[in-house]
Design an enzyme around this catalytic site. Sequence first.
Site, PDB file in Angstrom:
ATOM      1  N   GLY A 177       0.817  -1.211   0.000  1.00 34.35           N
ATOM      2  CA  GLY A 177       0.000   0.000   0.000  1.00 34.35           C
ATOM      3  C   GLY A 177       0.847   1.257   0.000  1.00 34.35           C
ATOM      4  N   GLU A 220      10.530   2.246  -1.449  1.00 38.35           N
ATOM      5  CA  GLU A 220       9.958   2.374  -2.800  1.00 38.35           C
ATOM      6  C   GLU A 220       9.425   3.798  -2.947  1.00 38.35           C
ATOM      7  OE1 GLU A 220       6.350   0.163  -3.418  1.00 38.35           O
ATOM      8  OE2 GLU A 220       6.465   0.271  -5.599  1.00 38.35           O
TER       9      GLU A 220
END
Length: 358
Positions: free
Chosen positions: A197, A227
């Site tokens: 998420g 990320e």
Amino acid sequence: MRRFKYGALLAAFALLLTGCAGGAESQTDSVRYADKYIDLHLHLDGSVTVDIAKKLAEMQGIALPADEKELESMFTVPADCTDLNDFLACFDKPLSLMQTPEGLSESVYLVAENIRSQGVIYAEIRYAPQLHTSNGMTQEDAIKAALDGLKRTQLKANLILCCMRGEGNDAANDETVELAKKYLVEDGGVVAIDIAGAEALYPTENYEALFAKASEYGIPFTIHAGEADGPQSVADAIRFGANRIGHGVRIFEDPEVAELVKEKGVTLEMCPTSNRQTHAVDDMTKYPFTDYLSQGIRVTLNTDDMGIEQTTLADEFRYMEKNFALTPEQEKLILGNAVDAAFTSETVKKELREQLGL
Ligand SMILES: [Zn+2]
């Protein structure tokens, strides 16, 4: 005149040679190592291709547009995707086809068979049971359905249950961890958990208690980190006990974190096409994969969301060969890293090493 002819002949010969060497495919064909692959990081919903979507819709009587172009845009990342949040919006449609036990089971089966046909010999398919409860399934139903699909495929594969970053879903995340404990096996089923998420909106540090519980239960885990958020996210995940990191691509921003990853032998599940599309790395000519590899960091190559990204694991290897001159020796190393880090039994790891010639 003779000299000219001879020169022209030489030039033509040189052109022929250049032509042969210049073709990326013909060049890499002879020097690549990998033609069998291991995917440690692929999301079930993101791996639904247009073909798979059509089959899932048909079996459940769900109407999809007849127009191929419209279908493609519905199930793939838009060209103007700007970040991870934009990217995450692409999952709504495939998820809507996986809200019944039949749809979910079949999606696991079809995705597994699809990647098997592309040379994948072992995969860890991840998905979030809590995202499959909008039509009456419980999280446990969603686990049973996925296990049913897994049982039917000929691919050697396991499941990773994802918790989700977000608000108001702490109870759902706790339930996922409890169910992971209940269904945990060494092989052929649920083998680990993860958290996926919006990392930049809901930082890793918020989930310490969740992974403390997983550790207490002896559940292996990987964590999406580094990320959309920076190296601190990776450092937090390692502090929680993660020995695998989903992506981790941004650790170059902090050499100390990169050193920590190396020192602890943490494996990075890197996914180049995904990182390009979510802009986790702005300049893909500086994609740090081979740098990490030469620094002794345990990196692996994976697809993340092969359906919505329109890629395959073979494509990811070819991309690295073409753009970063990935060598056969490096490919061997990467595949070895993947076997070592896989959440599976030593027996399966031994079989995989044999199949890969490691
Ligand atoms: Zn992912």
